[in-house]
Design an enzyme around this catalytic site. Sequence first.
Site, PDB file in Angstrom:
ATOM      1  N   SER A 135       0.865  -1.171   0.000  1.00  0.00           N
ATOM      2  CA  SER A 135       0.000   0.000   0.000  1.00  0.00           C
ATOM      3  C   SER A 135       0.906   1.226   0.000  1.00  0.00           C
ATOM      4  CB  SER A 135      -0.871  -0.026   1.265  1.00  0.00           C
ATOM      5  OG  SER A 135      -1.596   1.173   1.392  1.00  0.00           O
ATOM      6  N   LEU A 162      -2.493   2.092  -4.582  1.00  0.00           N
ATOM      7  CA  LEU A 162      -2.156   3.514  -4.511  1.00  0.00           C
ATOM      8  C   LEU A 162      -3.230   4.249  -3.723  1.00  0.00           C
ATOM      9  CD1 LEU A 162      -1.357   4.243  -8.296  1.00  0.00           C
ATOM     10  CD2 LEU A 162       0.249   3.519  -6.505  1.00  0.00           C
ATOM     11  N   LYS A 163      -2.806   5.111  -2.832  1.00  0.00           N
ATOM     12  CA  LYS A 163      -3.767   5.965  -2.133  1.00  0.00           C
ATOM     13  C   LYS A 163      -4.148   7.110  -3.070  1.00  0.00           C
ATOM     14  CE  LYS A 163      -3.822   4.010   2.010  1.00  0.00           C
ATOM     15  NZ  LYS A 163      -5.035   3.552   2.700  1.00  0.00           N
ATOM     16  N   GLY A 290      -4.131  -3.886   6.291  1.00  0.00           N
ATOM     17  CA  GLY A 290      -3.037  -3.603   7.221  1.00  0.00           C
ATOM     18  C   GLY A 290      -3.274  -2.277   7.905  1.00  0.00           C
ATOM     19  N   LEU A 292      -0.389  -0.624   9.385  1.00  0.00           N
ATOM     20  CA  LEU A 292       0.990  -0.240   9.690  1.00  0.00           C
ATOM     21  C   LEU A 292       1.446  -0.913  10.984  1.00  0.00           C
ATOM     22  CD1 LEU A 292       0.402   3.592   9.070  1.00  0.00           C
ATOM     23  CD2 LEU A 292       1.236   1.958   7.376  1.00  0.00           C
TER      24      LEU A 292
END
Length: 369
Positions: A135, A162-163, A290, A292
């Site tokens: 990500s 992709l954000k 996820g 982080l």
Amino acid sequence: MKIDRLDVRELAIPLKFRFETSFGVEQNRRILLVTLHADGEQGIAECVAGEFPGYAYETTDTAWTILEQFIAPVVVGHDFATPDELLHALASIRGHDMTVAAVEMAFWDLQARTLGVPLWHLLGGRKRPIPVGISLGIQESVEATVEAARAGVMDGYERIKLKIKPGWDVAPVAAVREALPDVALTVDANSAYRLTDAGTLRQLDAFNLDYIEQPLAHDDLVDHAELQQELATPICLDESIHSPSDARKALQLGSGRIINLKVGRVRGFRRARMVHDVAQSFGAPVWCGGMLETGIGRAANLHLSTLDGFTLPGDTSSASRYWNRDVIHQPLEAKDGVQTVPEDGPGLGVTLDEAFVETITTRTASHSG
Ligand code: OSB
Ligand code: MG
């Protein structure tokens, strides 16, 4: 199992990169680890709440308070035979799912360790290699985005996420798709769009994306259903799904066709399994999101990902992408885009690097009966 003690510790640990999303930036993480003690065994879990209430309303500090004021008194000194019994005891706490999840997950680890079995086995999974992708936060330029995506593919990842946000969508996606025509590509908007942006989102149909993650509001299912009608690309829901009934409603309404399943967001493994089962009953794929995580949460994600319905690559990429030094001894590193489920002992199959954790601990609390 009678819970003798509940320990909480807060860690301060810097990410190797600045992680920018449509709701903000994360760099220096403040993370809670929860440990349950019973009969000389322990179970551990990571609370995935972040420092800032941008993805969810929970934060490191709300989690600390809820644990201290409302969870510890109900759990410590009490006997629970199953995760269900534990959840039942905590049922009057509305929301705060990430906080409850940390305790529920620690209980599963405790149970698995007590039984001497790996967590994946207790969860009902099948040990197998776990495909993972990466990500990528919002980068400073389109070129930097293409470079980061290319680096991910060079590292063996087969799916790149992709954000995006309004004003940062078609251009970076088009550039990455042109540079990497064959990679599995997805986008995550973290709730940054409105239904009136359907025109922009429809332009993304041209790039053969596996899905568009959470384009609309965090608490919406109805507008997502309307948007899905207008898009060829499947919508994947993240923020909107907190329970098995949310999953049922979303799939029934057609609000999306895929679910990003995060164990913290749905109150723990028990509910994650139920969401997984609902998705399976609709024939909808799930994948493991996820938050982080350090090695503790990352290991938990890998165990959960062994359930059969996890058919798309998850966000559980190599720990070394995130941290200069992880909090566990075992390296959780993907090879050729695949992670191995840790099994260095029962339960989570990883061990805390106590000496290192000590150096990054900023506060601790111990609740005993
Ligand atoms: O929306 O999936 C998300 C990180 C924090 C909060 C929300 C999200 C994310 C990610 C990162 O996308 C996933 C990861 O690499 O752990
Ligand atoms: Mg997401």
